[in-house]
Design an enzyme around this catalytic site. Structure first.
Site, PDB file in Angstrom:
ATOM      1  CG  HIS A 111      -0.360   0.338   2.326  1.00 28.46           C
ATOM      2  ND1 HIS A 111      -0.086  -0.774   3.287  1.00 28.46           N
ATOM      3  CD2 HIS A 111      -0.156   1.450   3.114  1.00 28.46           C
ATOM      4  CE1 HIS A 111       0.512  -0.015   4.369  1.00 28.46           C
ATOM      5  NE2 HIS A 111       0.288   1.323   4.284  1.00 28.46           N
ATOM      6  CG  ASP A 141       0.189  -4.038   2.778  1.00 27.31           C
ATOM      7  OD1 ASP A 141       0.240  -3.532   1.365  1.00 27.31           O
ATOM      8  OD2 ASP A 141      -0.179  -3.268   3.693  1.00 27.31           O
ATOM      9  CB  SER A 215       3.395   1.694   5.775  1.00 29.43           C
ATOM     10  OG  SER A 215       2.012   1.552   6.303  1.00 29.43           O
ATOM     11  CB  ALA A 232      -2.381  -1.745  10.092  1.00 30.29           C
ATOM     12  CB  ILE A 233      -1.545   1.992  14.327  1.00 25.25           C
ATOM     13  CG1 ILE A 233      -2.069   2.902  13.511  1.00 25.25           C
ATOM     14  CG2 ILE A 233       0.020   1.719  14.436  1.00 25.25           C
ATOM     15  CD1 ILE A 233      -1.612   4.436  13.961  1.00 25.25           C
TER      16      ILE A 233
END
Length: 453
Positions: A111, A141, A215, A232-233
């Site tokens: 991403h 990802d 990221s 991610a968070i």
């Protein structure tokens, strides 16, 4: 305040990469002492590790299509334009990790670089280098980049299967485009799935503070060895609350190895459907454990059937490592690759046993995310037809695929003048497309062409 899961790339930032990092000072590498006693410090480890973490700056153009309003279409007549194309430039920042200094390989999140026309890497010593995209796996990802540069530092590796809850963890990345930042914490949980972040989820959870822009950055242990790639968070209002997620290093390495060897991920598949083994199900089967994947169905002709797996079996381990959920099982199997031999620990009739399975090719039975094949197919799920061609099983509303006119139930049977029989052929034809691509579509018994721009 609404809690949401947030991918960590700092999109639409315009910060310059002229000074991408804030190096650890030389004096910080020397632990201070009190009354002759040396104080513990992460600085010596970080001096060796931080040069392996890079910043990733991307730029490109988002292309979207909108239907021309009826009033204007009436004005232009039946031969006038039916839709209009809009182009919107974008910029973004993220992080990456050098995994091979000799070949210049860098791992980041898909991403971070998705849709980018230009990818620039900011090295720890201040150099900026243009990166080449080698391959991606949108479902997990992961993306693999390559640069040409000397005097690179690769990160050390560890077996992420040996990570335990409570192990110390250090996150290194480029949050908010501020420059390289280091935070520390512990491993809060393992095997996290069902979060809806990616299609394949088997995350390490950590409370090390990570934020937007992290990221693709590194989560390392106290030896500076890679535990995972930050992704991610959980972010109420967009801020860090100590719940971050990283893709395990072993999972990353399996995917990268396939991309390097084949130019793509050749996903492995068992050929089963199932669910988590919960308390009620375990009670019904008279089991003490509540961890594992319960098999509802074994597909005919699948790798699972050939190996002797049966409906009602409970898979409890993969290659000697225990699993907690069916999603964790799915993620581990899918990233091992087609043709891999896998030892599964199972419970059948309250007895434990081991079964070896040779994984099948996912393209033969499982739908594939189309965005990794062509940007204008993003939002469509593809599946090999039982006859010939590729069936579109889903199209997300407002997605590039929908804007290009694709619909659920369409069957792709050709590209330009070439016939397409399956997903493998489609990927080969679209690996390096030149100009516009004309998809030959079978829809409701009629043939038509749709142009991907």
């Amino acid at each position: 305040m609404r809690t949401k899961l947030t991918l960590l790339s700092a999109a639409l930032l315009t910060a310059s990469l002229s000074s991408p990092f804030i190096p650890v000072s030389a004096s910080a590498a020397i632990p201070q002492s009190v009354n002759g006693q040396m104080l513990p410090s992460l600085a010596p480890m970080l001096e060796k590790t931080t040069p392996a973490v890079v910043s990733v700056a991307v730029s490109g153009t988002h292309v979207s299509k909108q239907r021309v309003p009826d009033i204007f279409r009436h004005f232009f007549g039946p031969n006038g334009p039916q839709e209009q194309t809009q182009e919107r430039p974008f910029r973004g920042l993220g992080s990456g990790v050098i995994i091979d200094a000799n070949k210049g390989y860098i791992v980041t999140n898909n991403h971070v670089i998705n849709g980018a026309d230009d990818i620039q890497i900011g090295l720890y010593d201040g150099r900026e280098v243009k990166a080449k995209l080698i391959g991606t796996d949108p479902e997990s990802d992961i993306a693999l980049l390559q640069i040409e540069a000397k005097n690179l530092t690769a990160i050390k590796q560890t077996d992420s299967e040996e990570i335990r809850v409570g192990d110390f963890a250090v996150a290194i990345g480029n949050p908010f485009g501020l420059g390289q930042t280091v935070t520390s914490g512990i491993v809060s949980a393992l095997g996290r799935s069902g979060l809806g972040i990616e299609q394949l989820e088997n995350f390490i959870q950590t409370d090390a503070a990570i934020n937007s822009g992290n990221s693709g950055g590194a989560l390392v242990n106290l030896n500076g060895e890679l535990m995972g790639i930050n992704t991610a968070i959980v972010a109420p209002g967009g801020g860090n609350v100590g719940i971050g997620f990283a893709i395990p290093a072993n999972m990353v390495n399996n995917l990268v190895a396939q991309i390097i060897e084949h130019g793509e991920v050749r996903r492995g598949v068992l050929g089963i459907s199932g669910r988590d083994l919960d308390r009620e199900l375990a009670k019904g089967f008279g089991l003490d454990t509540q961890h594992g994947g319960f098999i509802n169905e074994v597909m005919s002709g699948s790798a699972a059937e050939k190996a002797g797996l049966k409906a009602g079996d409970i898979i409890t381990s993969v290659n000697g490592k225990k699993i907690k959920t069916f999603q964790e099982l799915r993620a581990k199997v899918a990233t091992l690759g087609a043709g891999a031999k896998v030892d599964l620990g199972i419970i059948r009739d309250n007895k434990t046993k081991s079964i070896t399975v040779v994984l099948g090719e996912a393209d033969a039975t499982v739908s594939s995310e189309a965005g990794g094949i062509h940007p204008m197919l993003q939002g469509a799920n593809l599946e090999n037809s039982k006859k010939s061609g590729i069936v579109i099983t889903e199209v997300a509303q407002g997605s590039p695929a929908a804007m290009n006119g694709l619909k659920k139930g369409d069957v792709i049977v050709g590209i330009n003048r070439d016939r397409i029989s399956d997903l493998k052929t489609l990927k080969e034809q679209l690996k390096d497309p030149k100009g516009s691509v004309a998809l030959k579509i079978l829809r409701d018994g009629s043939l038509l062409y749709l142009i991907l721009r």
